[in-house]
Design a protein around this motif. Structure first.
Motif, PDB file in Angstrom:
ATOM      1  N   UNK A  57       0.806  -1.210   0.000  1.00  0.00           N
ATOM      2  CA  UNK A  57       0.000   0.000   0.000  1.00  0.00           C
ATOM      3  C   UNK A  57       0.844   1.267   0.000  1.00  0.00           C
ATOM      4  N   UNK A  58       0.418   2.229  -0.780  1.00  0.00           N
ATOM      5  CA  UNK A  58       1.072   3.539  -0.678  1.00  0.00           C
ATOM      6  C   UNK A  58       0.641   4.168   0.639  1.00  0.00           C
ATOM      7  N   UNK A  59       1.249   5.250   0.946  1.00  0.00           N
ATOM      8  CA  UNK A  59       0.881   5.917   2.188  1.00  0.00           C
ATOM      9  C   UNK A  59      -0.573   6.368   2.113  1.00  0.00           C
ATOM     10  N   UNK A  82     -13.707  -4.930   9.284  1.00  0.00           N
ATOM     11  CA  UNK A  82     -12.361  -4.839   9.846  1.00  0.00           C
ATOM     12  C   UNK A  82     -11.957  -6.033  10.701  1.00  0.00           C
ATOM     13  N   UNK A  83     -12.940  -6.749  11.158  1.00  0.00           N
ATOM     14  CA  UNK A  83     -12.616  -7.837  12.075  1.00  0.00           C
ATOM     15  C   UNK A  83     -12.205  -7.312  13.435  1.00  0.00           C
ATOM     16  N   UNK A  84     -12.808  -6.211  13.817  1.00  0.00           N
ATOM     17  CA  UNK A  84     -12.500  -5.624  15.121  1.00  0.00           C
ATOM     18  C   UNK A  84     -13.795  -5.413  15.899  1.00  0.00           C
ATOM     19  N   UNK A 142      -6.803   0.240   8.156  1.00  0.00           N
ATOM     20  CA  UNK A 142      -6.939   1.390   7.267  1.00  0.00           C
ATOM     21  C   UNK A 142      -6.978   0.954   5.805  1.00  0.00           C
ATOM     22  N   UNK A 143      -6.214  -0.068   5.518  1.00  0.00           N
ATOM     23  CA  UNK A 143      -6.269  -0.605   4.158  1.00  0.00           C
ATOM     24  C   UNK A 143      -7.651  -1.192   3.912  1.00  0.00           C
TER      25      UNK A 143
END
Length: 413
Positions: free
Chosen positions: A73-75, A104-106, A132-133
């Motif tokens: 991933x880029x920033x 997200x699995x959170x 975030x990805x």
DNA sequence: TGAAAGTCAATATC
DNA sequence: GATATTGACTTTCA
């Protein structure tokens, strides 16, 4: 290592210059091609209740794992992503729990935390970048909302079904000793043992711990023991509290830096020069930067006596600047730390070090000669100013310490 | 090995 | 009921 690259790498990825770009403008981005391949929300046979920890598998077409995608991933502009996610969730009346568990699995709490206090990309480990990805991919998926809505409907349906069957069976599905009564993990009832009750610290205890933190963000074992015994807490509780507090203050400061910078997150915009950033030994230090004593401050730190002269007696909840900034999270307000003596006045010599932050927050006082008790127009300005002052002071203190050592190899930053 | 990062989950708050 | 907070724990890292 991931951590090193996360905190110290000069962000090899192409920086994103604006919120819109970062959220929507990933054309050409390795991730962009994945957007439409975001796995359709699993239609959980159990009734649509996905569990945190079992997030949806990632886009299948490339065969890339989430870790690989994160690495590629880029920033990403984490602040912009979370802002957008919050927006979408709110607009569509979608809950954090559903989003977290499904996308997200959170758990809900983690999602709340993540959305409210995103860390800048370069501060995140590979693992920390993962959500975030996932969020980015979700935002890019044209059917993301639709899918989540479907999931919501499924959940509701399943819930109604269970309610109905429980009513007809005349025993509540939620009855029994599932979940909250037992220790995490799925033991059979016979094996289950009662959970430890959650420790809830009282306001006085918190206040005392905060004061102790202001005096010594990294207390010695002795100090911890003293604190524990005087507050009638377990030492592990005190240790945990310090860990959590340091960590959370650090994150608060990330946010503030981002906001001070106008919400744009890019390399350096969190206000830290890489050379100053990520120095474990330098992060959050005690007043004197040592662990040598650790006795005197304990009693004072407990709030058993007024110690305003030692470290500023202010509400850490409201202004957590004692933790410092992301440069060196744990700072003591220079106005009262006793370090602001000759040669270490707030702001002196700190201009260059804060140029990035200052440049991006021109509404604030100049980095030099930051007033002790701010005359800022609003508490937030004042807060930020104090934080910067504290940060400057800490840097100065370290420089002084370093300078006092002849052998450069002994210098500590 | 100690500290940071990341997360869970109970609880508080809105 | 949804979201925010926070003590505890595990994993990662230097």
């Amino acid at each position: 290592t991931p951590k090193t690259s996360a905190s110290c790498s000069p962000a090899p990825e192409s920086p994103l210059s604006s919120t819109e770009e970062s959220v929507n403008g990933l054309v050409g981005d390795p991730l962009a091609s994945q957007s439409s391949s975001l796995k359709p929300l699993s239609e959980d046979p159990s009734g649509g209740e996905s569990q945190p920890g079992t997030p949806l598998p990632l886009p299948g077409h490339s065969g890339l794992s989430i870790q690989e995608m994160v690495a590629m991933s880029p920033e990403l502009d984490t602040y912009a992503i979370t802002k957008k996610v919050k927006e979408v969730l709110t607009d569509n009346n979608l809950g954090q729990r559903l989003f977290g568990e499904t996308i997200l699995g959170l758990t809900q709490g983690s999602v709340s935390d993540l959305l409210a206090r995103p860390k800048p990309w370069h501060k995140l480990s590979l693992k920390g970048r993962e959500p975030f990805v996932r969020m980015q991919l979700w935002l890019q998926d044209p059917h993301s909302v639709e899918k989540l809505m479907d999931m919501k409907r499924l959940e509701k349906k399943a819930y109604m079904k269970r309610r109905l069957s429980s009513l007809s069976d005349s025993h509540p599905v939620d009855g029994g000793l599932v979940g909250t009564d037992y220790v995490q993990g799925s033991q059979s009832p016979g094996q289950q043992h009662l959970k430890k009750p959650r420790v809830v610290l009282g306001p006085e205890e918190k206040e005392a711990l905060k004061k102790a933190y202001q005096q010594k963000p990294y207390p010695s074992p002795k100090t911890i023991e003293e604190l524990a015994s005087q507050l009638n807490l377990k030492t592990s509780t005190v240790i945990n509290w310090f860990h959590n507090y340091r960590s959370r203050i650090r994150r608060e400061l990330f946010i503030e830096e981002i906001q001070a910078a106008g919400g744009v997150v890019g390399p350096g915009s969190d206000g830290g020069s890489p050379s100053l950033r990520g120095s474990k030994s330098g992060e959050g230090d005690s007043c004197d930067g040592t662990e040598s004593d650790g006795t005197v401050e304990t009693r004072q730190g407990l709030g058993l006596e007024d110690h305003r002269g030692a470290c500023k007696d202010h509400d850490m909840e409201a202004d957590s600047e004692a933790g410092g900034s992301n440069n060196s999270p744990a700072q003591i307000d220079c106005t009262t730390s006793g370090l602001a003596g000759p040669g270490s006045s707030c702001g002196q010599g700190g201009l260059g070090l804060f140029s990035l932050t200052e440049a991006s927050s021109s509404s604030h006082a100049p980095s030099t000669n930051i007033p002790a008790s701010g005359t800022a127009r609003n508490p937030r300005d004042n807060h930020l100013r104090k934080k910067k002052a504290a940060n400057l002071n800490n840097i100065i203190h370290r420089l002084e310490k370093a300078a006092s050592k002849e052998d450069p190899s002994e210098w500590e930053f």
